[in-house]
Design a protein around this motif. Structure first.
Motif, mmCIF file in Angstrom:
data_model
loop_
_atom_site.group_PDB
_atom_site.id
_atom_site.type_symbol
_atom_site.label_atom_id
_atom_site.label_comp_id
_atom_site.label_asym_id
_atom_site.label_seq_id
_atom_site.Cartn_x
_atom_site.Cartn_y
_atom_site.Cartn_z
ATOM 1 N N SER A 237 0.984 -1.163 0.041
ATOM 2 C CA SER A 237 -0.100 0.062 0.008
ATOM 3 C C SER A 237 0.828 1.005 0.072
ATOM 4 O O SER A 237 2.096 1.352 0.530
ATOM 5 N N LYS A 238 0.297 2.152 -0.746
ATOM 6 C CA LYS A 238 0.990 3.785 -0.656
ATOM 7 C C LYS A 238 1.000 4.389 0.571
ATOM 8 O O LYS A 238 1.807 4.966 0.738
ATOM 9 N N LYS A 239 0.187 3.757 1.376
ATOM 10 C CA LYS A 239 -0.225 4.432 2.732
ATOM 11 C C LYS A 239 0.969 3.719 3.802
ATOM 12 O O LYS A 239 1.013 4.036 4.876
ATOM 13 N N ASN A 240 1.512 2.532 3.221
ATOM 14 C CA ASN A 240 2.420 2.165 4.243
ATOM 15 C C ASN A 240 3.603 2.808 4.279
ATOM 16 O O ASN A 240 4.692 2.694 3.669
ATOM 17 N N LYS A 241 3.740 3.696 5.607
ATOM 18 C CA LYS A 241 4.919 4.536 5.529
ATOM 19 C C LYS A 241 6.062 4.112 5.886
ATOM 20 O O LYS A 241 7.311 4.460 5.534
ATOM 21 N N LYS A 242 6.165 2.779 6.700
ATOM 22 C CA LYS A 242 7.148 2.067 7.175
ATOM 23 C C LYS A 242 7.868 1.735 5.864
ATOM 24 O O LYS A 242 9.392 1.753 5.791
ATOM 25 N N LEU A 243 7.383 1.048 4.526
ATOM 26 C CA LEU A 243 7.809 0.810 3.530
ATOM 27 C C LEU A 243 8.360 1.699 2.764
ATOM 28 O O LEU A 243 9.307 1.716 2.243
ATOM 29 N N LYS A 244 7.510 2.874 2.562
ATOM 30 C CA LYS A 244 7.875 3.861 1.752
ATOM 31 C C LYS A 244 9.319 4.543 2.375
ATOM 32 O O LYS A 244 10.025 4.971 1.476
ATOM 33 N N LYS A 245 9.400 4.614 3.406
ATOM 34 C CA LYS A 245 10.401 5.233 4.028
ATOM 35 C C LYS A 245 11.654 4.455 3.910
ATOM 36 O O LYS A 245 12.785 4.844 3.679
ATOM 37 N N LEU A 246 11.616 2.985 4.165
ATOM 38 C CA LEU A 246 12.540 1.976 4.029
ATOM 39 C C LEU A 246 13.265 1.936 2.595
ATOM 40 O O LEU A 246 14.430 1.738 2.172
ATOM 41 N N LEU A 247 12.196 1.894 1.343
ATOM 42 C CA LEU A 247 12.398 1.505 0.176
ATOM 43 C C LEU A 247 12.516 2.649 -0.916
ATOM 44 O O LEU A 247 12.947 2.145 -2.074
ATOM 45 N N MET A 248 11.923 3.629 -0.395
ATOM 46 C CA MET A 248 11.633 4.611 -1.474
ATOM 47 C C MET A 248 11.995 6.096 -1.158
ATOM 48 O O MET A 248 12.534 6.516 0.109
ATOM 49 N N THR A 249 12.339 7.022 -2.003
ATOM 50 C CA THR A 249 12.636 8.479 -1.521
ATOM 51 C C THR A 249 11.904 9.235 -2.565
ATOM 52 O O THR A 249 11.164 8.862 -3.532
ATOM 53 N N LYS A 250 11.648 10.528 -1.931
ATOM 54 C CA LYS A 250 10.476 11.596 -2.403
ATOM 55 C C LYS A 250 11.313 12.439 -3.475
ATOM 56 O O LYS A 250 12.456 12.625 -3.109
ATOM 57 N N TYR A 251 10.554 12.753 -4.278
ATOM 58 C CA TYR A 251 11.065 13.685 -5.318
ATOM 59 C C TYR A 251 10.134 14.737 -6.167
ATOM 60 O O TYR A 251 9.144 14.075 -5.949
ATOM 61 N N VAL A 252 10.648 15.680 -6.392
ATOM 62 C CA VAL A 252 9.443 16.593 -7.355
ATOM 63 C C VAL A 252 9.693 16.687 -8.906
ATOM 64 O O VAL A 252 10.677 16.730 -9.172
ATOM 65 N N ASN A 253 8.839 16.270 -9.520
ATOM 66 C CA ASN A 253 8.992 16.009 -11.023
ATOM 67 C C ASN A 253 9.040 17.454 -11.908
ATOM 68 O O ASN A 253 8.722 18.474 -11.089
ATOM 69 N N LYS A 254 9.074 17.521 -12.975
ATOM 70 C CA LYS A 254 8.940 18.709 -13.943
ATOM 71 C C LYS A 254 7.983 19.430 -13.779
ATOM 72 O O LYS A 254 7.813 20.702 -13.917
ATOM 73 N N LYS A 255 6.744 18.874 -13.602
ATOM 74 C CA LYS A 255 5.355 19.493 -13.256
ATOM 75 C C LYS A 255 5.317 19.889 -11.910
ATOM 76 O O LYS A 255 4.158 20.474 -11.640
ATOM 77 N N GLY A 256 6.182 19.783 -11.206
ATOM 78 C CA GLY A 256 6.182 20.206 -9.889
ATOM 79 C C GLY A 256 5.302 19.397 -8.783
ATOM 80 O O GLY A 256 5.098 19.720 -7.397
ATOM 81 N N LYS A 257 5.022 18.139 -9.270
ATOM 82 C CA LYS A 257 4.430 17.118 -8.514
ATOM 83 C C LYS A 257 5.199 16.293 -7.474
ATOM 84 O O LYS A 257 6.266 15.987 -8.096
ATOM 85 N N THR A 258 4.837 15.980 -6.347
ATOM 86 C CA THR A 258 5.841 15.184 -5.591
ATOM 87 C C THR A 258 5.547 13.658 -5.763
ATOM 88 O O THR A 258 4.495 13.045 -6.100
ATOM 89 N N LYS A 259 6.618 13.023 -5.991
ATOM 90 C CA LYS A 259 6.504 11.541 -6.589
ATOM 91 C C LYS A 259 7.354 10.689 -5.809
ATOM 92 O O LYS A 259 8.295 11.198 -4.861
ATOM 93 N N TRP A 260 7.378 9.447 -5.930
ATOM 94 C CA TRP A 260 8.221 8.586 -5.216
ATOM 95 C C TRP A 260 8.802 7.712 -6.142
ATOM 96 O O TRP A 260 8.378 7.367 -7.123
ATOM 97 N N LYS A 261 10.317 7.163 -5.801
ATOM 98 C CA LYS A 261 11.081 6.346 -6.510
ATOM 99 C C LYS A 261 11.651 5.301 -5.866
ATOM 100 O O LYS A 261 12.140 5.781 -4.671
#
Length: 346
Positions: A237-261
């Motif tokens: 789940s995208k709402k899983n903060k534990k896994l997102k923090k552990l496995l992903m990083t936040k960034y802002v794309n060219k359109k100014g939207k916050t994304k995760w990779k």
């Protein structure tokens, strides 16, 4: 006297230290990551999943550990796994087509009968460039899930207990059992058959060819090509903060939207999923080959060469129903038709 006191004190301290060591978990610094799946025991998919968990844990060493989710009420079937993921009671789920529509309706494309008929086509179908891999990622993302990877659960074949079949009309009036209640059962109704367990079954070659007890009905005829291909997805789940923090990083794309990779650790987990996908296909092909050899040696079970074109023609109403039921369904079906090498229903 003083020596005895010192010795006693030393023993007490030693005992306390041992108790403390036993009370403290060995992996106290590791985060527990729960995973649930319903692959048949000893199946190619089950072995591939175990490989994924092993490789993922090697990458996670010291930071987290993936453990099998155990619960009497949860994880018993794929739909329950999806619900657990949504509610945050489970971290990672591996779900098949049986629950795919609970994630996103477009996954009904994988229930279309008689299109994908071999492993090469199945691999192409899941590919990001040649197949619908990007769509799978988009469908899961829109349903608030992160796609870690895909694999195969295998092919399902049509088998009958008494009546031989080569064309759809041969199935008229027969009661055929199918675990999938979606488009597969709708297909049976289109052919004039009914959902039941008296006259036939839709299952893996391994299940069809297995030795049965005297009181169990054994199939006599099985189609030479599979009726459906079943993929599976590794998601969280995208709402899983534990896994997102552990496995992903936040960034802002060219359109100014916050994304995760994926971060470096996430890439390793995704790599483990790709390896598992290869293992699942390799194992599934090997299992089907063994089952075919067993069937060819059998005196009671034989392979029936069906009129594939006739079955595809009879299935056109289902193909069109999917196209009208799902936004973008026409494009998805055209991709599948191209991979399958047929223009039927276009």
């Amino acid at each position: 006297m003083r020596g005895n006191v010192t010795m006693k004190a030393t023993k007490l301290l030693g005992a306390a230290a041992i108790c403390l060591a036993l009370a403290t978990p060995v992996s106290a610094t590791e985060t527990e990551i729960s995973i649930a799946y319903n692959a048949p025991k000893k199946s190619a998919m089950a072995k591939a999943i175990k490989g994924f968990i092993k490789d993922a844990n090697a990458a996670l060493a010291g930071k987290a550990k993936i453990v099998r989710f155990k619960s009497k009420k949860g994880g018993k079937n794929d739909k329950k796994v999806v619900k657990k993921l949504k509610k945050g009671k489970l971290d990672i789920g591996i779900v098949s087509i049986n629950a795919a529509k609970a994630v996103r309706k477009p996954f009904g494309a994988f229930e279309m009968p008689w299109l994908i008929t071999d492993a090469a086509q199945a691999k192409t179908l899941l590919d990001k460039k040649k197949g619908v891999g990007k769509k799978i990622k988009r469908w899961t993302s829109r349903s608030k899930f992160v796609l870690v990877g895909t694999m195969t659960r295998g092919f399902q074949y049509l088998a009958t207990y008494e009546k031989k079949f080569t064309k759809p009309s041969d199935l008229k009036g027969l009661w055929i059992n199918s675990a999938n209640t979606g488009f597969t059962q709708k297909a049976l109704k289109v052919y004039g058959a009914k959902p039941g367990n008296s006259d036939g079954v839709i299952a893996s070659l391994k299940a069809i060819s297995k030795k049965r007890k005297s009181y169990q009905t054994a199939p006599k005829y099985v189609s030479n090509v599979p009726m459906t291909f079943t993929p599976a997805m590794i998601i969280f789940s995208k709402k899983n903060k534990k896994l997102k923090k552990l496995l992903m990083t936040k960034y802002v794309n060219k359109k100014g939207k916050t994304k995760w990779k994926w971060n470096d650790l996430g890439k390793e987990i995704a790599k483990a999923a790709k390896k598992a996908a290869k293992q699942s296909f390799k194992g599934a092909v090997a299992n089907d080959q063994k089952a075919l050899e067993k069937i060819n040696k059998s005196k009671k079970l034989s392979i029936t060469k069906i009129d594939l074109g006739a079955f595809r023609e009879a299935s056109v109403p289902l193909y069109h129903k999917y196209e009208g039921f799902v936004n973008g369904g026409f494009g998805t079906m055209n991709q599948i038709r191209k991979i399958a090498g047929t223009n039927v229903g276009s």
